[in-house]
Design an enzyme around this catalytic site. Structure first.
Site, PDB file in Angstrom:
ATOM      1  CE  LYS A  65      -1.506   1.657   3.997  1.00 51.91           C
ATOM      2  NZ  LYS A  65      -1.403   3.041   4.445  1.00 51.91           N
ATOM      3  CG  ASN A  66       2.291   2.771   3.504  1.00 57.36           C
ATOM      4  OD1 ASN A  66       1.154   3.174   3.267  1.00 57.36           O
ATOM      5  ND2 ASN A  66       2.706   2.439   4.717  1.00 57.36           N
TER       6      ASN A  66
ATOM      7  NE  ARG B   6       0.914  11.759   7.496  1.00 62.37           N
ATOM      8  CZ  ARG B   6       0.702  12.957   8.003  1.00 62.37           C
ATOM      9  NH1 ARG B   6      -0.521  13.384   8.208  1.00 62.37           N
ATOM     10  NH2 ARG B   6       1.697  13.732   8.306  1.00 62.37           N
TER      11      ARG B   6
ATOM     12  CB  CYS C  15      -3.580   5.988  11.206  1.00 67.69           C
ATOM     13  SG  CYS C  15      -4.338   4.632  10.310  1.00 67.69           S
TER      14      CYS C  15
ATOM     15  NE  ARG D 266       1.079   9.937  10.503  1.00 64.04           N
ATOM     16  CZ  ARG D 266       0.534   8.983   9.774  1.00 64.04           C
ATOM     17  NH1 ARG D 266      -0.730   8.659   9.954  1.00 64.04           N
ATOM     18  NH2 ARG D 266       1.222   8.362   8.854  1.00 64.04           N
ATOM     19  N   PRO D 267       3.749  15.922  11.913  1.00 62.76           N
ATOM     20  CG  PRO D 267       5.621  16.800  12.989  1.00 62.76           C
ATOM     21  CD  PRO D 267       4.643  15.671  13.036  1.00 62.76           C
ATOM     22  CB  ILE D 268       4.114  17.930   6.506  1.00 60.56           C
ATOM     23  CG1 ILE D 268       3.329  19.234   6.670  1.00 60.56           C
ATOM     24  CG2 ILE D 268       3.178  16.747   6.509  1.00 60.56           C
ATOM     25  CD1 ILE D 268       2.579  19.630   5.424  1.00 60.56           C
ATOM     26  CG  ASP D 269       8.905  19.537  10.552  1.00 61.73           C
ATOM     27  OD1 ASP D 269       8.133  18.567  10.685  1.00 61.73           O
ATOM     28  OD2 ASP D 269      10.067  19.532  10.996  1.00 61.73           O
ATOM     29  CD  GLN D 270      12.588  17.682   8.901  1.00 64.21           C
ATOM     30  OE1 GLN D 270      13.673  17.657   8.307  1.00 64.21           O
ATOM     31  NE2 GLN D 270      12.339  18.552   9.863  1.00 64.21           N
TER      32      GLN D 270
ATOM     33  CG  ASP E   5       3.176   0.854   9.576  1.00 64.13           C
ATOM     34  OD1 ASP E   5       2.904   1.754  10.400  1.00 64.13           O
ATOM     35  OD2 ASP E   5       3.366   1.083   8.376  1.00 64.13           O
TER      36      ASP E   5
ATOM     37  CB  ILE F  98       8.025   5.683  14.540  1.00 64.42           C
ATOM     38  CG1 ILE F  98       9.082   4.576  14.390  1.00 64.42           C
ATOM     39  CG2 ILE F  98       7.886   6.508  13.259  1.00 64.42           C
ATOM     40  CD1 ILE F  98      10.450   5.018  13.935  1.00 64.42           C
TER      41      ILE F  98
ATOM     42  NE  ARG G 281      -6.722   4.807   6.013  1.00 70.03           N
ATOM     43  CZ  ARG G 281      -5.888   5.580   6.666  1.00 70.03           C
ATOM     44  NH1 ARG G 281      -6.180   5.971   7.874  1.00 70.03           N
ATOM     45  NH2 ARG G 281      -4.775   5.971   6.116  1.00 70.03           N
TER      46      ARG G 281
HETATM   47  N1  EPU Z   1       8.010  13.578  10.986  1.00 65.22           N
HETATM   48  C1  EPU Z   1       8.219  14.901  11.314  1.00 65.22           C
HETATM   49  N2  EPU Z   1       8.226  15.837  10.302  1.00 65.22           N
HETATM   50  C2  EPU Z   1       8.000  15.501   9.007  1.00 65.22           C
HETATM   51  C3  EPU Z   1       7.778  14.143   8.672  1.00 65.22           C
HETATM   52  C4  EPU Z   1       7.782  13.201   9.691  1.00 65.22           C
HETATM   53  O1  EPU Z   1       8.409  15.252  12.483  1.00 65.22           O
HETATM   54  O2  EPU Z   1       8.020  16.397   8.157  1.00 65.22           O
HETATM   55  C5  EPU Z   1       8.052  12.562  12.041  1.00 65.22           C
HETATM   56  C6  EPU Z   1       6.711  11.861  12.237  1.00 65.22           C
HETATM   57  O3  EPU Z   1       5.865  12.601  13.107  1.00 65.22           O
HETATM   58  C7  EPU Z   1       7.144  10.540  12.813  1.00 65.22           C
HETATM   59  C8  EPU Z   1       8.452  10.251  12.092  1.00 65.22           C
HETATM   60  O4  EPU Z   1       8.910  11.519  11.628  1.00 65.22           O
HETATM   61  O5  EPU Z   1       7.397  10.678  14.196  1.00 65.22           O
HETATM   62  C9  EPU Z   1       8.350   9.299  10.927  1.00 65.22           C
HETATM   63  O6  EPU Z   1       7.311   9.711  10.048  1.00 65.22           O
HETATM   64  P1  EPU Z   1       7.252   9.280   8.512  1.00 65.22           P
HETATM   65  O7  EPU Z   1       7.301  10.492   7.685  1.00 65.22           O
HETATM   66  O8  EPU Z   1       8.258   8.215   8.294  1.00 65.22           O
HETATM   67  O9  EPU Z   1       5.818   8.647   8.429  1.00 65.22           O
HETATM   68  P2  EPU Z   1       4.700   8.900   7.344  1.00 65.22           P
HETATM   69  O10 EPU Z   1       5.293   9.168   6.007  1.00 65.22           O
HETATM   70  O11 EPU Z   1       3.715   9.890   7.900  1.00 65.22           O
HETATM   71  C10 EPU Z   1       4.620   6.417   6.591  1.00 65.22           C
HETATM   72  C11 EPU Z   1       3.553   5.387   6.422  1.00 65.22           C
HETATM   73  C12 EPU Z   1       3.083   4.934   7.797  1.00 65.22           C
HETATM   74  C13 EPU Z   1       4.270   4.361   8.549  1.00 65.22           C
HETATM   75  C14 EPU Z   1       5.405   5.383   8.611  1.00 65.22           C
HETATM   76  C15 EPU Z   1       6.671   4.846   9.244  1.00 65.22           C
HETATM   77  C16 EPU Z   1       2.495   6.069   4.366  1.00 65.22           C
HETATM   78  C17 EPU Z   1       1.307   6.647   3.688  1.00 65.22           C
HETATM   79  N3  EPU Z   1       2.438   5.990   5.696  1.00 65.22           N
HETATM   80  O12 EPU Z   1       4.023   7.490   7.317  1.00 65.22           O
HETATM   81  O13 EPU Z   1       2.155   3.897   7.547  1.00 65.22           O
HETATM   82  O14 EPU Z   1       3.868   4.042   9.868  1.00 65.22           O
HETATM   83  O15 EPU Z   1       5.728   5.842   7.288  1.00 65.22           O
HETATM   84  O16 EPU Z   1       7.156   3.744   8.546  1.00 65.22           O
HETATM   85  O17 EPU Z   1       3.447   5.646   3.724  1.00 65.22           O
HETATM   86  C18 EPU Z   1       0.280   2.579   7.917  1.00 65.22           C
HETATM   87  O18 EPU Z   1       0.440   2.108   6.800  1.00 65.22           O
HETATM   88  O19 EPU Z   1      -0.532   2.106   8.759  1.00 65.22           O
HETATM   89  C19 EPU Z   1       1.047   3.744   8.329  1.00 65.22           C
HETATM   90  C20 EPU Z   1       0.706   4.502   9.369  1.00 65.22           C
END
Ligand code: EPU
Length: 432
Positions: A22-23, A93, A117, A122-126, A307, A329, A399
């Protein structure tokens, strides 16, 4: 409202075919709009998240033809808008990958803030920091919950991620593949789906090196072309069935997998007393006794995946002795423990740590799925529990797991999707 009705106590036995990741699919679907030529994608899981992503792509003019249940053709030569919004897009997401894709192709993107979820802030600052470094100076969140990013031109940049993030790594690959010059992403995520998205982009003519390591180097190319691509198998779907075998003292072979991607999961299953047999594209899990206790900490790949944290917690809840699970995480990923407690688990959560005193059995209860992976883990608990369990909010599970009910039934599970009291009573009569 649909729910799962489950009668526990049946060991799962047999073989189950694992679908596409999925991801990876979410990143690859977004990437597929970056060329005007047709793209054929195979092994697309037919789950709510990919359906929502396809709807979002269609809403801006992408043509998505369904060749069969898991194969689609994407034609993105007539995209008429750089703005993606709508309720469906808020739910997932991965919708934020459309920002990287639209920015990379058209230098302009506006997308509704993603949902997904509720497992932490879950910030997107990066992501935003990276877009700005590439030239989208206004990249940010504006009123109305939209993420915007516009650039006059995109230029390669050296981006150091403050933490390992799958989402930002993929998004920055998308935004930079057609930027002028070289982009370097340091401290990149190494998950198999990051590598899969990079491989897909390379098949479209991109020049990405180092995916799967923590430094990714991208040389911008002027244009991407059409391709045919097969998405990798889903590591987490496979891991979920492997833990279902462990918890029900079953014997399950997950087929169409890449065993290398499952190593951290197999290692923990061996630690808790399961036997594992690997072949080229299958892994068999045999469990004959109560799980042994252990400790686990979730980490970015190749560590134990976040996960899979709820699934291993469910297994350790039945182990003899004390186990400790540390979530490193996401800060809010133990919400399901309240539901598991209703089934008899003895787990104390202190911030990011769960201290588990194993019990000998779970008891059926009426519970709700709080999110995707926790929902699947609660199903596993119910399959091992004494008596009947009903699980509400199964839309979360749908999902990310295609035909979860049918696949579990094929392994012998007494589980059915029911809608209302009458169907529940019918299920109880049939299985009583
Ligand atoms: N983070 C930040 N800033 C950012 C991006 C991330 O602080 O700009 C933090 C997050 O808050 C978290 C950590 O960095 O603490 C890792 O986040 P990551 O970006 O890796 O997670 P994601 O992209 O939001 C994806 C998967 C998740 C999976 C995580 C970790 C997708 C759509 N989602 O989430 O999958 O848990 O990577 O491997 O790819 C799921 O499938 O159930 C699921 C939640």
């Amino acid at each position: 409202m649909e729910q799962y009705a489950i009668k526990g106590g049946v060991p799962l036995v047999g073989e189950v075919e694992i679908g596409g990741a999925k991801n990876a699919a979410l990143g690859i679907l977004a990437a597929s709009i970056m060329t005007d030529e047709p793209v054929l994608i195979e092994n697309v899981p037919d789950v709510r998240d990919t359906q929502a992503m396809i709807q979002a792509m269609e809403s801006i003019g992408t043509v998505v033809e369904r060749i069969d249940k898991h194969t689609i053709r994407v034609i993105a030569s007539n995209i008429h808008s750089r703005v993606v919004h709508g309720d469906y897009i808020k739910r997932i997401r991965g919708s934020y990958y459309l920002i990287g894709a639209l920015l990379g192709k058209y230098k302009s993107a506006e997308v509704t803030l993603p949902g997904g979820c509720n497992i932490g802030t879950r910030p997107i600052d990066q992501h935003l920091k990276g877009f700005r470094a590439l030239g989208a100076k206004d990249a940010g969140v504006i009123g109305g919950g939209m993420i915007v990013a516009h650039a006059d031109e995109l230029k390669g940049a050296h981006i150091y991620l403050d933490m390992v993030t799958v989402g930002a790594t993929i998004n920055l690959m998308l935004a930079s593949v057609m930027a002028e010059g070289q982009t370097i992403i340091e401290n990149a995520a190494k998950e198999p789906h990051v590598v899969d998205v990079a491989n897909f982009l390379n098949c479209m003519g991109a020049n990405i090196k180092g995916a799967g390591t923590d430094v990714i180097r991208i040389k911008g190319v002027p244009v991407l072309h059409g391709t045919e691509y097969t998405i990798i198998p889903d590591q987490i779907e496979a891991g979920t069935f492997m833990f279902a075998a462990a918890v029900t003292k079953g014997d399950v072979t997950v087929k169409n997998v890449i065993p290398k991607h499952l190593e951290s999961i197999s290692a923990k299953l061996i630690e808790i007393g399961c036997e594992i047999e690997e072949s080229d594209d299958a892994v068999r899990v045999v469990a004959t006794k109560r799980p042994l206790h252990t400790h686990v900490k979730t980490l970015p790949y190749p560590g134990f995946p976040t996960d899979m944290q709820p699934q291993i917690t469910v297994a350790l809840g039945l182990a003899e002795g004390t186990s400790i699970v540390t979530e490193s995480i996401f800060e809010n990923r133990f919400k399901y423990v309240d539901e598991l407690t209703r089934m008899g688990a003895n787990i104390k959560v202190e911030s990011s740590t769960a201290i588990i005193e194993g019990v000998t059995n779970y008891t059926g209860a009426s519970i709700s799925a709080p999110d995707l992976r926790a929902g699947a883990a609660l199903v596993i608990a119910a399959l091992a529990a004494d008596g009947y369990t009903t699980i509400d909010d199964i839309r979360y599970i749908e999902r990310g797991y295609e035909d979860f009910d049918l696949k579990l039934q094929s392994l012998g599970a007494m589980l059915e999707k029911v809608d209302g009291e009458r169907e529940l009573q019918k299920f109880k009569l049939k299985t009583g």
